[in-house]
Motif scaffolding. Structure first.
Motif, PDB file in Angstrom:
ATOM      1  N   HIS A 186       0.826  -1.208   0.000  1.00 19.71           N
ATOM      2  CA  HIS A 186       0.000   0.000   0.000  1.00 19.71           C
ATOM      3  C   HIS A 186       0.862   1.260   0.000  1.00 19.71           C
ATOM      4  N   ALA A 187       1.985   1.236   0.702  1.00 19.58           N
ATOM      5  CA  ALA A 187       2.858   2.407   0.741  1.00 19.58           C
ATOM      6  C   ALA A 187       3.405   2.716  -0.642  1.00 19.58           C
ATOM      7  N   ILE A 188       3.850   1.696  -1.361  1.00 17.71           N
ATOM      8  CA  ILE A 188       4.383   1.924  -2.708  1.00 17.71           C
ATOM      9  C   ILE A 188       3.280   2.371  -3.654  1.00 17.71           C
ATOM     10  N   LEU A 189       2.105   1.757  -3.551  1.00 26.89           N
ATOM     11  CA  LEU A 189       0.996   2.117  -4.428  1.00 26.89           C
ATOM     12  C   LEU A 189       0.578   3.568  -4.229  1.00 26.89           C
ATOM     13  N   PHE A 190       0.337   3.975  -2.987  1.00 27.18           N
ATOM     14  CA  PHE A 190      -0.089   5.347  -2.717  1.00 27.18           C
ATOM     15  C   PHE A 190       1.035   6.337  -3.030  1.00 27.18           C
ATOM     16  N   GLY A 191       2.273   5.952  -2.713  1.00 25.12           N
ATOM     17  CA  GLY A 191       3.408   6.839  -2.974  1.00 25.12           C
ATOM     18  C   GLY A 191       3.586   7.126  -4.450  1.00 25.12           C
ATOM     19  N   THR A 192       3.469   6.091  -5.272  1.00 24.76           N
ATOM     20  CA  THR A 192       3.639   6.331  -6.703  1.00 24.76           C
ATOM     21  C   THR A 192       2.457   7.079  -7.306  1.00 24.76           C
ATOM     22  N   ILE A 193       1.265   6.893  -6.765  1.00 27.33           N
ATOM     23  CA  ILE A 193       0.130   7.682  -7.260  1.00 27.33           C
ATOM     24  C   ILE A 193       0.414   9.165  -7.070  1.00 27.33           C
ATOM     25  N   LEU A 194       0.805   9.554  -5.863  1.00 24.56           N
ATOM     26  CA  LEU A 194       1.078  10.967  -5.610  1.00 24.56           C
ATOM     27  C   LEU A 194       2.338  11.432  -6.320  1.00 24.56           C
TER      28      LEU A 194
ATOM     29  N   ILE B 224      -2.174  11.608 -16.756  1.00 22.70           N
ATOM     30  CA  ILE B 224      -0.982  10.760 -16.820  1.00 22.70           C
ATOM     31  C   ILE B 224      -1.049   9.679 -15.744  1.00 22.70           C
ATOM     32  N   THR B 225      -1.467  10.056 -14.543  1.00 20.76           N
ATOM     33  CA  THR B 225      -1.566   9.092 -13.445  1.00 20.76           C
ATOM     34  C   THR B 225      -2.607   8.019 -13.749  1.00 20.76           C
ATOM     35  N   TYR B 226      -3.731   8.415 -14.330  1.00 29.36           N
ATOM     36  CA  TYR B 226      -4.764   7.451 -14.707  1.00 29.36           C
ATOM     37  C   TYR B 226      -4.227   6.441 -15.724  1.00 29.36           C
ATOM     38  N   GLN B 227      -3.535   6.912 -16.737  1.00 37.01           N
ATOM     39  CA  GLN B 227      -2.971   6.009 -17.738  1.00 37.01           C
ATOM     40  C   GLN B 227      -1.873   5.131 -17.147  1.00 37.01           C
ATOM     41  N   TYR B 228      -1.085   5.674 -16.241  1.00 33.29           N
ATOM     42  CA  TYR B 228      -0.020   4.917 -15.585  1.00 33.29           C
ATOM     43  C   TYR B 228      -0.600   3.723 -14.826  1.00 33.29           C
ATOM     44  N   TYR B 229      -1.668   3.960 -14.102  1.00 33.71           N
ATOM     45  CA  TYR B 229      -2.235   2.865 -13.322  1.00 33.71           C
ATOM     46  C   TYR B 229      -3.130   1.947 -14.119  1.00 33.71           C
ATOM     47  N   ASN B 230      -3.641   2.383 -15.246  1.00 31.50           N
ATOM     48  CA  ASN B 230      -4.309   1.432 -16.141  1.00 31.50           C
ATOM     49  C   ASN B 230      -3.298   0.434 -16.682  1.00 31.50           C
ATOM     50  N   THR B 231      -2.059   0.870 -16.836  1.00 30.21           N
ATOM     51  CA  THR B 231      -1.000  -0.010 -17.329  1.00 30.21           C
ATOM     52  C   THR B 231      -0.543  -0.992 -16.267  1.00 30.21           C
ATOM     53  N   PHE B 232      -0.459  -0.553 -14.999  1.00 29.84           N
ATOM     54  CA  PHE B 232       0.170  -1.377 -13.970  1.00 29.84           C
ATOM     55  C   PHE B 232      -0.780  -2.089 -13.027  1.00 29.84           C
ATOM     56  N   LEU B 233      -2.062  -1.980 -13.184  1.00 28.47           N
ATOM     57  CA  LEU B 233      -2.973  -2.730 -12.316  1.00 28.47           C
ATOM     58  C   LEU B 233      -3.057  -4.181 -12.767  1.00 28.47           C
ATOM     59  N   GLY B 234      -3.392  -5.051 -11.849  1.00 24.42           N
ATOM     60  CA  GLY B 234      -3.496  -6.473 -12.177  1.00 24.42           C
ATOM     61  C   GLY B 234      -2.210  -7.205 -11.861  1.00 24.42           C
ATOM     62  N   ARG B 235      -1.820  -8.128 -12.739  1.00 25.77           N
ATOM     63  CA  ARG B 235      -0.618  -8.931 -12.523  1.00 25.77           C
ATOM     64  C   ARG B 235       0.660  -8.098 -12.516  1.00 25.77           C
ATOM     65  N   ARG B 236       0.653  -7.025 -13.258  1.00 26.58           N
ATOM     66  CA  ARG B 236       1.851  -6.196 -13.356  1.00 26.58           C
ATOM     67  C   ARG B 236       2.129  -5.412 -12.079  1.00 26.58           C
ATOM     68  N   LEU B 237       1.146  -5.302 -11.180  1.00 29.02           N
ATOM     69  CA  LEU B 237       1.327  -4.516  -9.967  1.00 29.02           C
ATOM     70  C   LEU B 237       2.412  -5.101  -9.077  1.00 29.02           C
ATOM     71  N   LEU B 238       2.516  -6.412  -9.028  1.00 28.17           N
ATOM     72  CA  LEU B 238       3.565  -7.060  -8.231  1.00 28.17           C
ATOM     73  C   LEU B 238       4.950  -6.665  -8.748  1.00 28.17           C
ATOM     74  N   TYR B 239       5.138  -6.722 -10.071  1.00 27.27           N
ATOM     75  CA  TYR B 239       6.415  -6.325 -10.652  1.00 27.27           C
ATOM     76  C   TYR B 239       6.673  -4.829 -10.454  1.00 27.27           C
TER      77      TYR B 239
END
Length: 152
Positions: free
Chosen positions: A81-89, A117-132
């Motif tokens: 959660h820390a990495i996810l929220f940190g990269t969003i901001l 840009i943030t919306y497109q970034y997380y459309n790319t990395f959600l799902g299986r790619r989130l672990l990587y």
């Protein structure tokens, strides 16, 4: 003398009333991105500590069920959660401040661009790619700490 006056006039045109011009150098863009990443990581770590509350069963006493709910905090989800929220901001702040640096103007369009840009970034990395993604960002944090320790 006249060149100094011209510089002061140009700087005053692009500064807010408090005298802060965040777009004056790429270092301020990086500094704001790191600041927002750290702030988002703090929010995400708190969210990771508090989010995984199980539902309280109605058959047992309410005080013991409430204690069990608070004792089941998942520490494994804190870093994720820390990495996810940190990269969003962080991504939002770096993208909007980069556009601000290019345009030399601070307005709401930079923020809208940053959210896009943030919306497109997380459309790319959600799902299986989130672990990587989280492993990559975590590795970058470790490398940054090592670099600061060796160089600093």
């Amino acid at each position: 003398n006249t060149t100094n006056e011209i510089r002061r006039r140009r700087i005053k045109q692009h500064m807010d009333p408090n005298g802060y011009a965040s777009y004056r150098s790429p270092y301020t863009v990086i500094a704001e991105g790191v600041n927002q990443f750290l702030r988002g990581s703090t929010y995400g770590a708190i969210w990771g500590l508090l989010a995984p509350f199980p539902s309280i069963p109605s058959s047992s006493s309410s005080s013991s069920a409430l204690l069990r709910a608070f004792s089941r905090t998942s520490f494994a989800s804190v870093s994720s959660h820390a990495i996810l929220f940190g990269t969003i901001l962080g991504v939002q702040r770096v993208s909007c401040k980069t556009l601000e640096l290019v345009r030399r103007r601070e307005d709401v369009w930079n923020e809208i661009f940053g959210f896009g840009i943030t919306y497109q970034y997380y459309n790319t990395f959600l799902g299986r790619r989130l672990l990587y993604h989280n492993r990559f960002v975590g590795g970058g944090i470790v490398l940054g700490i090592l670099y600061a320790t060796v160089v600093g």
